[in-house]
Motif scaffolding. Structure first.
Motif, PDB file in Angstrom:
ATOM      1  N   LEU A   1      -1.945   6.250  -1.389  1.00 45.09           N
ATOM      2  CA  LEU A   1      -1.598   5.298  -0.325  1.00 45.09           C
ATOM      3  C   LEU A   1      -0.378   5.759   0.456  1.00 45.09           C
ATOM      4  O   LEU A   1      -0.410   5.904   1.676  1.00 45.09           O
ATOM      5  CB  LEU A   1      -1.326   3.908  -0.922  1.00 45.09           C
ATOM      6  N   ASP A   2       0.727   5.976  -0.271  1.00 46.78           N
ATOM      7  CA  ASP A   2       1.944   6.390   0.421  1.00 46.78           C
ATOM      8  C   ASP A   2       2.158   7.893   0.384  1.00 46.78           C
ATOM      9  O   ASP A   2       2.732   8.459   1.298  1.00 46.78           O
ATOM     10  CB  ASP A   2       3.154   5.673  -0.201  1.00 46.78           C
ATOM     11  N   GLY A   3       1.674   8.525  -0.698  1.00 41.61           N
ATOM     12  CA  GLY A   3       1.900   9.961  -0.829  1.00 41.61           C
ATOM     13  C   GLY A   3       1.264  10.747   0.300  1.00 41.61           C
ATOM     14  O   GLY A   3       1.872  11.657   0.861  1.00 41.61           O
ATOM     15  N   HIS A   4       0.027  10.389   0.638  1.00 43.08           N
ATOM     16  CA  HIS A   4      -0.636  11.150   1.685  1.00 43.08           C
ATOM     17  C   HIS A   4       0.025  10.891   3.038  1.00 43.08           C
ATOM     18  O   HIS A   4       0.112  11.793   3.870  1.00 43.08           O
ATOM     19  CB  HIS A   4      -2.124  10.805   1.744  1.00 43.08           C
ATOM     20  N   GLN A   5       0.510   9.678   3.240  1.00 41.07           N
ATOM     21  CA  GLN A   5       1.231   9.397   4.482  1.00 41.07           C
ATOM     22  C   GLN A   5       2.492  10.246   4.576  1.00 41.07           C
ATOM     23  O   GLN A   5       2.830  10.779   5.626  1.00 41.07           O
ATOM     24  CB  GLN A   5       1.589   7.904   4.567  1.00 41.07           C
ATOM     25  N   MET A   6       3.189  10.375   3.433  1.00 44.24           N
ATOM     26  CA  MET A   6       4.377  11.230   3.420  1.00 44.24           C
ATOM     27  C   MET A   6       4.006  12.657   3.787  1.00 44.24           C
ATOM     28  O   MET A   6       4.696  13.321   4.560  1.00 44.24           O
ATOM     29  CB  MET A   6       5.054  11.200   2.048  1.00 44.24           C
TER      30      MET A   6
END
Lengths: 499, 155
Positions: A95-100
Motif C-alpha cells: 500500500l505505502d511501500g510501492h507509493q514510496m
C-alpha cells in the motif's frame, strides 16, 4: 538466569559454522524464490523442501526457518518494487511501500522494512525464549489421550482460522486424513489403500505432496492472469534512511513489534492479521491519516515489523505444542516428522538442541537479512526482470528434480503432478489446502494415539473428558468453534481477508 | 466454474469420490472392535464423515441454486493450457528420468512446460531447455551431490 543459559546453549548450536552456513543458504535461497512475484512463503518453502531433507534435523529446520524469513523479506521487496506481493501480508506493505518507490524512495522503504524486521526479530526471539521455558514443563504430562486432544485442537484452529467456508476446510481435513491412511498400518503391518503399488507401502511422501499442492498449483494460478509488471527500472539509490525517516519509524516499529508478537501466538492467525492490525493502528494514531496509502513511511515500518514478529512468534505454538498457525508452520511440522521428530510438547525437553538452536538461529537469520539483502538488492531486482515465461519452466523442472531426489523414485514425481493438478482444482473451488496438509501430517499420529487411548480406556470414549488436560484442550477447541460460528465474528473475519 | 452452485456441486463430488474410495478399497480391511481397532476402523469412520460432508455441500448447492444466488465472483478462466502442458512436462520427467537420465529428460520437460506460455520462438524454448538442462546436470549431481543419473545408464 535459566533464560540466558538456554539462549547461550542455543547460540552454541546455531553458531557452529555449518548451521550458520545452512541459515545463510536458506536466507539467500528463500529471498531468491520469495522475490518472484506471486510466490509466497509457503510456496517458497514447499519448492525448497528437497534442498533441506538431507541435512541433520537441526540443520534442516534452521535452513527452513532461514528460507521462511528470506521469503518473507523477498515478498516485501517485490511488494515495494513491483506492487505484486507474493503473500497476503505483503499486500499491506505494498500500500505505502510501492507509493514510496514511485516517489523514488524505494531504497528507504526497503531499508526501513529490514530495520523494522530486525528489531521485531530481536524482541520476539527474546519473547520466545522466555515463554518456552515455562511451556516446556507441560510436555512431561502428555500421554496418548492428551495428544489426541491437542491434535484435535490444532486441526480445529486451522479449520476456523482459514479463508472461506468452514465446511470446505473440514472437507480438506478429511481428505488429508484419507491420504495419510495410504501405506502400512502401524499396528497390524497391513497395507492400506496402496492399490498394489509397492512404492506406496511407505505412504505418500510429504515433500512431493506439499510441492504439488503449494508449488505447482500456485504456478498454475499465476498463469491464469496475464503477467503485467512494471519493475522499477531506475537505479535504487539512497538506501540509508535519513534521520527524520528513522525518527518517524521508531514508534511504529515498536508498536508493530508489539502487535505482531501477540497476534503471532494465536493459532491460525498468521502474518496477514498482524500486518493488517498494526497498519490500522498506525492509521488511527496518526495525526495525518490521509498520508496513508500515499507513501507514508509508518505504513511500511509498522506492518513489516508486525509481520516479522508474528512470523517468529508463530513458532511458539508450533515448537512447544506442535500446533501450526498456518501453511508455513504446517510445512515445518511436516519437515520435523520427516526427520522422525514428532511435534508436541516433548520437543523442548527431549530435543533441547533442536529447540534452542532454532530459536537462536532466528536471530542470526534476521541479522543476515539486513547484512545480506540490502547490499544484494541489485541481484533481487535483476531476478525480478527475468521474464516470467523463463521462470515457470525453471521452477517446474527444479520441482521435478527435487521430488525425484527425495527417494529416487519416479512415483514421487507422479505424486507431484497429481498433487499439483488437485491443488489447482482446489484453489478454483475456494478450498485452501493448508488443513489438508496438516491433517495429512497429523493423521497417522492421531490414529495411533486414538487407538492407544481406546485400549487404555477399554473402548470408552469418555476418557477424553475425564483427563484434565485433555478436557481443557477439547473445551478450548469447542470454544473456538463456537466463537467462530457467531455471525459478527464471521463477518469480521471475512472483512479482514477481503482487505 | 465461476458460479457458486457449480463449484459446490464439484466440491461435493470430490467428497463423495473420496468417501467411495475409502468404503470400496477399505471393504476388505478388518474393522476390529472399539477396544482393539483393526486397520479398517478409522478409514470407515472417515468414509462416513466424508459422505456427510458431501451431503452438506450438496445441500448448500441446492439451496444456492433455488435462491439463484446473485453473488458471482470475478475470476479468470481455468488455464487448461497450463494444466495440460505443465502436467505433460512433469509426467514426462517421471517417465524418462530413469531410462534417459537427467540431461535429456530435463530438455524434454522444459520444452513441454514452456508450451504453457507464449514465447518469442521455438528457438527460445530450446535455448532455455538447453541452458536449464546443463545447469541442473552440473548443479544437482555434482555440487549438491544428489544421486541423479545425468546420462542414460548405457553410457
Amino acid at each position: 538466569m535459566e533464560l540466558l543459559s538456554n539462549l547461550a546453549f542455543g547460540f552454541g548450536v546455531a553458531g557452529t559454522w555449518e548451521n550458520v552456513l545452512y541459515c545463510f543458504v536458506g536466507v539467500v535461497l528463500g529471498t531468491l524464490v520469495g522475490v518472484l512475484p506471486g510466490i509466497g512463503p509457503a510456496t517458497t518453502i514447499a519448492i525448497l523442501l528437497p534442498v533441506t531433507f538431507d541435512l541433520s534435523p537441526v540443520g534442516s529446520l534452521i535452513m527452513l526457518a532461514g528460507i521462511y524469513y528470506g521469503a518473507q523479506y523477498g515478498g516485501s521487496t517485490t511488494a515495494i518494487l513491483v506492487n505484486m506481493p507474493g503473500e497476503s501480508s505483503g499486500v499491506i506493505t505494498a500500500l505505502d511501500g510501492h507509493q514510496m518507490a514511485r516517489q523514488g524512495r524505494a531504497g528507504v522503504a526497503l531499508a526501513i522494512a529490514a530495520i523494522g524486521s530486525l528489531f521485531a526479530g530481536t524482541v520476539s526471539t527474546m519473547f520466545i525464549a522466555a515463554s518456552a521455558s515455562t511451556l516446556s514443563e507441560l510436555g512431561l504430562m502428555f500421554g496418548p489421550v492428551e495428544n489426541v486432544a491437542l491434535m484435535t485442537l490444532a486441526i480445529v484452529a486451522v479449520i476456523v482460522m482459514g479463508r472461506g467456508s468452514v465446511v470446505n476446510a473440514l472437507l480438506m481435513v478429511l481428505i488429508g486424513f484419507a491420504l495419510g491412511m495410504i501405506g502400512t498400518d502401524v499396528n497390524t503391518g497391513r497395507a492400506r489403500f496402496t492399490f498394489g503399488i509397492p512404492e506406496l507401502r511407505d505412504g505418500i511422501d510429504f515433500i512431493p505432496l506439499a510441492m504439488g499442492l503449494f508449488g505447482i498449483a500456485e504456478i498454475l494460478r499465476t498463469l491464469e492472469a496475464p503477467q503485467q509488471r512494471d519493475v522499477l527500472m531506475r537505479r535504487i539509490e539512497g538506501l540509508w534512511p535519513k534521520w527524520e525517516d528513522l525518527k518517524a519509524s521508531a514508534l511504529p516499529i515498536l508498536r508493530g513489534t508489539g502487535v505482531g508478537t501477540l497476534v503471532g501466538i494465536l493459532p491460525g492467525a498468521g502474518t496477514l492479521l498482524a500486518a493488517f492490525s498494526s497498519y490500522m493502528l498506525e492509521k488511527k494514531l496518526s495525526k495525518t491519516p490521509e498520508r496513508f496509502g500515499k507513501g507514508a513511511i509508518e505504513g511500511v515500518a509498522a506492518p513489516e515489523s508486525a509481520n516479522n514478529a508474528a512470523a517468529q512468534t508463530s513458532f511458539i505454538p508450533m515448537l512447544t505444542l506442535g500446533l501450526p498457525s498456518g501453511s508455513v508452520t504446517a510445512l515445518m511440522i511436516g519437515a520435523m516428522t520427516k526427520h522422525g521428530i514428532s511435534p508436541g510438547p516433548q520437543v523442548v525437553t527431549q530435543r533441547p538442541e533442536l529447540f534452542w538452536g532454532i530459536v537462536a538461529s532466528m536471530w542470526i537469520g534476521n541479522a543476515m537479512l539486513v547484512l545480506i539483502n540490502l547490499p544484494l538488492i541489485g541481484i533481487w531486482v535483476a531476478v525480478l526482470r527475468i521474464p516470467y515465461r523463463h521462470l515457470v519452466p525453471a521452477i517446474i523442472l527444479f520441482c521435478c528434480i527435487g521430488a525425484y531426489a527425495v527417494n529416487n523414485t519416479p512415483v514421487d514425481v507422479v505424486v507431484l503432478a497429481l498433487a499439483g493438478g488437485f491443488g489447482y482444482l482446489l484453489s478454483r473451488l475456494d478450498c485452501d489446502p493448508t488443513p489438508l496438509l496438516l491433517s495429512f501430517i497429523l493423521g497417522p499420529m492421531l490414529e495411533e494415539n486414538f487407538r492407544r487411548s481406546m485400549i487404555i480406556s477399554q473402548g470408552d470414549p469418555s476418557i477424553f473428558l475425564t483427563h484434565p488436560i485433555s478436557v481443557t484442550l477439547l473445551g478450548l477447541a469447542a470454544v473456538i468453534l463456537a466463537v467462530s460460528a457467531l455471525p459478527a465474528i464471521r463477518r469480521k473475519r471475512d472483512e479482514v481477508f477481503v482487505e | 466454474m465461476s458460479s457458486p452452485v457449480r463449484r459446490d456441486a464439484l466440491t461435493a463430488a470430490i467428497a463423495a469420490f473420496f468417501s467411495f474410495v475409502l468404503f470400496y478399497a477399505g471393504a476388505r480391511l478388518p474393522l476390529g472392535t472399539a477396544v482393539r481397532m483393526g486397520p479398517g476402523y478409522v478409514p470407515r469412520l472417515l468414509a462416513i464423515a466424508l459422505l456427510a460432508v458431501a451431503l452438506i455441500i450438496a445441500a448448500r448447492a441446492v439451496i444456492a441454486w433455488r435462491q439463484k444466488h446473485p453473488r458471482q465472483t470475478v475470476d479468470f478462466g481455468v488455464t487448461w493450457k497450463g494444466v495440460a502442458f505443465i502436467g505433460a512436462g512433469v509426467l514426462a520427467f517421471a517417465l524418462l528420468i530413469q531410462p534417459l537420465g537427467l540431461a535429456a529428460s530435463a530438455v524434454i520437460a522444459v520444452v513441454l512446460t514452456s508450451l504453457a506460455q507464449t514465447a518469442e520462438s521455438l528457438r527460445e524454448r530450446f535455448l532455455l531447455a538447453g541452458f536449464l538442462a546443463a545447469f541442473s546436470s552440473l548443479v544437482f549431481p555434482f555440487a549438491l551431490e544428489l544421486p541423479l543419473p545425468v546420462l542414460p545408464p548405457l553410457f
